[in-house]
Write a protein that holds these residues in place. Structure first.
Motif, PDB file in Angstrom:
ATOM      1  N   GLU A  56      -8.391   0.908   4.529  1.00 46.49           N
ATOM      2  CA  GLU A  56      -7.197   1.564   3.910  1.00 46.49           C
ATOM      3  C   GLU A  56      -6.922   0.630   2.571  1.00 46.49           C
ATOM      4  N   THR A 101      -6.544   2.803  -1.029  1.00 41.28           N
ATOM      5  CA  THR A 101      -5.483   2.751  -1.837  1.00 41.28           C
ATOM      6  C   THR A 101      -6.063   2.181  -3.404  1.00 41.28           C
ATOM      7  N   ARG A 125       0.786  -1.181   0.115  1.00 49.13           N
ATOM      8  CA  ARG A 125       0.008   0.111   0.044  1.00 49.13           C
ATOM      9  C   ARG A 125       1.002   1.217  -0.060  1.00 49.13           C
TER      10      ARG A 125
END
Length: 192
Positions: free
Chosen positions: A111, A115, A77
């Protein structure tokens, strides 16, 4: 989200994801290639296809906990958020975005979804500029399957638009309906 008849969705859901079994499962030891026992013990970590992981996860109580594949973990990421245009998406995962949509619901922090959006934004600009210019798309890092599809569609659309603009035999004019509507509006305004 699943599309039963889509070949690409079948390929995506066949990708293996790491899972941790939460309960003992009798006669399921064949799922773990390193298991010597016929039964699968609780706490065993195994990579299984996404379609199987989803069906075991949605049971009540859930039989597995789905972990993030390595391409969606913190290290990758950070790389993708820094500069996604330099990443070889074909090597990282041919169905990176599609698999990420399935995996995002297992990411507690959210997340992965962020991303995916940031990666697509960065790479979309690169793909779009390459498809409308004389640059060769092959000069960029290899693309994922969905990026290749979008690039091919963009190149075809750009060629069709360029061809239409070069022809010049079909100028854009006001539609009769719009022209009549304007006349009617003007007549109504003059009456007031």
């Amino acid at each position: 989200m699943a599309n039963y008849l889509s070949i690409s969705d079948i390929l995506v859901t066949n990708e293996k994801v790491p899972c941790k079994f939460l309960h003992d499962l009798p006669k399921m030891g064949f799922l773990d290639p390193s298991a010597a026992d016929d039964d699968l013990k609780a706490g065993t970590n195994v990579e299984i296809p996404l379609w199987l992981a989803e069906s075991l996860y949605t049971r009540r109580p859930p039989l597995v906990g789905v972990d993030l594949p390595k391409i969606y973990k913190e290290t990758y990421r950070e790389i993708l958020n820094a500069d996604a245009c330099t990443v070889d998406m074909h090597k990282l995962g041919q169905h990176f975005y599609e698999l990420g949509c399935y995996i995002a619901k297992h990411d507690i922090k959210g997340e992965v979804a962020t991303t995916l959006v940031n990666t697509f934004r960065q790479r979309f600009r690169m793909i779009l500029s390459a498809s409308v210019s004389t640059d060769s798309i092959s000069s960029f890092q290899p693309l994922s399957a969905s990026e290749r599809d979008r690039t091919a569609a963009a190149v075809i659309t750009e060629a069709a638009l360029s061809g239409w603009l070069k022809r010049g035999d079909c100028p854009i004019t006001t539609a009769n309906m719009v022209a009549n509507h304007r006349k009617r509006k003007r007549a109504e305004m003059e009456m007031l």
